[in-house]
Design a protein around this motif. Structure first.
Motif, short mmCIF file in Angstrom:
data_model
loop_
_atom_site.label_atom_id
_atom_site.label_comp_id
_atom_site.label_asym_id
_atom_site.label_seq_id
_atom_site.Cartn_x
_atom_site.Cartn_y
_atom_site.Cartn_z
N TYR A 176 23.31 62.04 34.89
CA TYR A 176 24.33 63.02 34.56
C TYR A 176 25.61 62.77 35.36
O TYR A 176 26.72 63.01 34.89
CB TYR A 176 23.81 64.43 34.84
CG TYR A 176 24.79 65.52 34.50
CD1 TYR A 176 25.03 65.87 33.17
CD2 TYR A 176 25.48 66.21 35.51
CE1 TYR A 176 25.94 66.87 32.85
CE2 TYR A 176 26.39 67.21 35.20
CZ TYR A 176 26.61 67.53 33.87
OH TYR A 176 27.52 68.53 33.55
N ASP A 177 25.43 62.26 36.59
CA ASP A 177 26.56 61.95 37.44
C ASP A 177 26.08 60.96 38.51
O ASP A 177 24.88 60.83 38.76
CB ASP A 177 27.09 63.23 38.11
CG ASP A 177 28.55 63.12 38.55
OD1 ASP A 177 29.17 62.07 38.28
OD2 ASP A 177 29.07 64.08 39.14
N GLY A 188 32.10 62.28 38.77
CA GLY A 188 33.12 62.58 37.78
C GLY A 188 33.27 61.58 36.66
O GLY A 188 34.13 61.75 35.80
N GLU A 224 31.08 60.99 34.28
CA GLU A 224 30.38 61.46 33.07
C GLU A 224 29.66 60.32 32.35
O GLU A 224 29.98 59.98 31.21
CB GLU A 224 31.38 62.15 32.13
CG GLU A 224 32.07 63.35 32.77
CD GLU A 224 33.03 64.06 31.82
OE1 GLU A 224 33.29 63.51 30.72
OE2 GLU A 224 33.49 65.16 32.16
N ARG A 266 20.38 68.02 30.05
CA ARG A 266 21.78 67.62 30.27
C ARG A 266 22.00 66.15 29.95
O ARG A 266 23.08 65.62 30.17
CB ARG A 266 22.16 67.83 31.74
CG ARG A 266 21.88 69.21 32.31
CD ARG A 266 21.97 69.15 33.84
NE ARG A 266 21.07 68.10 34.34
CZ ARG A 266 21.25 67.44 35.47
NH1 ARG A 266 22.30 67.69 36.23
NH2 ARG A 266 20.38 66.52 35.86
#
Length: 229
Positions: free
Chosen positions: A150-151, A157, A159, A193
């Motif tokens: 997810y990160d 940041g 993505e 997610r």
């Protein structure tokens, strides 16, 4: 004064990246040089399996050494590596060791930009290059899906989740077109997610023992399939 001048010159050279250029080992070609030289020749009935990858691969050996014990499994993962680095060392760390099967797990560090910007097409070209080299040397190819993320804690940041899904689609399509095996870790580990849950990776990138235990039966099934081809 003479020593001070030398220090100034050294700092300037370092600033422009000119120090010790010939001693740099961008692809970590020396990482396994000694281990490779000491590796016994392949035995006649040995099903040698080579695990090629990054920190997720070498972390497997470090966190779950029992999975590799008393098996013809060789781990050649290097933390932080991207596919161009793996491509450079692929001959010495895979082909020259003469495995029957190579299990390649790569791509997430490229998406993170560890060695600079990289498109999905660039990543796939490197994966294709390694696969073609293996095939030309009668080595069966297992291409692993990139694990969910997810990160990235070291570069937040970006993505990456959507890029990983797209890359895995490209990897799967390539295996289907070229007779390789697609090893789908992603579907077994992804959360809502499209990330890697903490139960499988505390930092949501690098698997824990629980994460590797999910991966192990999947890779062993893929290895059996490759050996039966």
């Amino acid at each position: 004064m003479k020593n001070f001048n030398k220090l100034i010159i050294a700092c300037m050279l370092s600033l422009f990246g000119l120090t010790n250029l010939h001693s740099q080992d961008w692809a970590d070609l020396n990482q396994f040089k000694e281990e490779n030289s000491k590796l016994p020749a392949v035995q006649e009935n040995e099903d040698r399996i080579l695990f090629m990858g990054n920190s997720i691969t070498i972390g497997w050996l470090n966190n779950r050494p029992e999975f590799f014990k008393d098996k013809p499994y060789i781990n050649r993962g290097i933390s932080g590596q991207t596919t161009p680095q793996m491509l450079v060392r692929f001959r010495q760390d895979v082909i020259d060791l003469k495995p029957k099967v190579v299990v390649l797990l790569a791509g997430t560090n490229d998406i993170a930009g560890n060695t600079g910007p990289s498109t999905l097409e660039m990543i796939m070209n490197n994966i294709k290059g390694m696969s073609e080299m293996a095939k030309a040397n009668d080595i069966k190819v297992i291409l692993s899906s990139t694990l969910p993320a997810y990160d990235y804690p070291w570069k937040p940041g970006l993505e990456p989740a959507g890029k990983i899904i797209a890359l895995n689609k490209m990897i799967k399509e390539y295996t289907e077109l070229n007779g390789h095996i697609y090893l789908d870790y992603f579907s077994a580990m992804v959360d809502e997610r499209n990330g890697l849950p903490k139960k499988y990776a505390r930092d949501e990138v690098h698997p824990t023992v629980a994460g590797y235990k999910v991966m192990e039966p999947l890779v062993e099934a893929a290895i059996v399939k490759a050996l039966d081809q």
